[in-house]
Design a protein around this motif. Structure first.
Motif, PDB file in Angstrom:
ATOM      1  N   ASN A   1     -12.117  -5.279  48.805  1.00 23.85           N
ATOM      2  CA  ASN A   1     -10.710  -5.380  48.393  1.00 23.85           C
ATOM      3  C   ASN A   1     -10.610  -5.791  46.929  1.00 23.85           C
ATOM      4  N   ARG A   2     -11.461  -6.718  46.504  1.00 22.57           N
ATOM      5  CA  ARG A   2     -11.437  -7.127  45.104  1.00 22.57           C
ATOM      6  C   ARG A   2     -11.882  -5.995  44.194  1.00 22.57           C
ATOM      7  N   LEU A   3     -12.901  -5.209  44.632  1.00 18.84           N
ATOM      8  CA  LEU A   3     -13.356  -4.072  43.830  1.00 18.84           C
ATOM      9  C   LEU A   3     -12.247  -3.045  43.659  1.00 18.84           C
ATOM     10  N   VAL A   4     -11.553  -2.734  44.751  1.00 20.93           N
ATOM     11  CA  VAL A   4     -10.457  -1.744  44.690  1.00 20.93           C
ATOM     12  C   VAL A   4      -9.370  -2.262  43.751  1.00 20.93           C
ATOM     13  N   LYS A   5      -9.081  -3.534  43.829  1.00 21.81           N
ATOM     14  CA  LYS A   5      -8.075  -4.115  42.957  1.00 21.81           C
ATOM     15  C   LYS A   5      -8.520  -4.030  41.489  1.00 21.81           C
ATOM     16  N   ASP A   6      -9.803  -4.294  41.229  1.00 18.98           N
ATOM     17  CA  ASP A   6     -10.308  -4.202  39.867  1.00 18.98           C
ATOM     18  C   ASP A   6     -10.223  -2.774  39.332  1.00 18.98           C
ATOM     19  N   PHE A   7     -10.536  -1.781  40.167  1.00 16.18           N
ATOM     20  CA  PHE A   7     -10.507  -0.382  39.727  1.00 16.18           C
ATOM     21  C   PHE A   7      -9.076   0.108  39.523  1.00 16.18           C
ATOM     22  N   SER A   8      -8.143  -0.462  40.271  1.00 17.25           N
ATOM     23  CA  SER A   8      -6.762  -0.008  40.146  1.00 17.25           C
ATOM     24  C   SER A   8      -6.057  -0.624  38.926  1.00 17.25           C
ATOM     25  N   ASP A   9      -6.591  -1.658  38.365  1.00 20.69           N
ATOM     26  CA  ASP A   9      -5.970  -2.280  37.201  1.00 20.69           C
ATOM     27  C   ASP A   9      -6.249  -1.544  35.953  1.00 20.69           C
TER      28      ASP A   9
END
Length: 146
Positions: A138-146
């Motif tokens: 979830n943190r990785l997806v959030k990082d990629f979406s920023d």
């Protein structure tokens, strides 16, 4: 401890319930009891029937169920429907009662097994690792979406 005795129903009330208010009630009662019309009328007017007649009418009025405490408010009508304080049921409902009870017992057993499996799954290290991995993803997806 002996069960508490309930008061017995009044003969006249049962008589009227069974044979009605109309003028032929004594004729109907005489046929029902197997006595003369005069005897049936005397029993009604004095409210002192023969004990056997009283018991016979009580059984008839209760829908052929006993007058004991457990069955006091139950009756069976001429169509075979049992009337209870909690609703009505048919002979088929009563015949299937064992199946309903068996199904409830099986469901309760399955619930116990399922809860035990869930506890086993959620208390192990694999579950904790899975939660950690999900959090990381979830943190990785959030990082990629920023």
């Amino acid at each position: 401890m002996l069960p508490k005795k309930s008061p017995l129903p009044d003969f006249r009330q049962m008589y009227i319930s069974a044979f009605g208010y109309w003028e032929k009630k004594h004729k109907l009662a005489a046929d029902f009891f197997g006595v003369t019309e005069q005897t049936a009328k005397r029993w009604y007017e004095t409210n002192t029937p023969h004990p056997s007649a009283y018991r016979y009418l009580a059984v008839h009025n209760s829908g052929y169920l006993p007058l004991t405490n457990g069955w006091r408010h139950f009756s069976i009508d001429k169509d075979g429907i049992m009337h209870t304080p909690h609703g009505n049921c048919t002979a088929g409902d009563i015949a299937m009662l064992w199946r309903y009870k068996w199904t409830a017992e099986q469901s309760a057993k399955q619930l116990v097994i399922t809860r035990a499996k869930l506890k086993e799954i959620t208390s192990g290290t694999k579950y904790k690792m899975l939660l950690h991995t999900a959090d990381y993803l979830n943190r990785l997806v959030k990082d990629f979406s920023d």
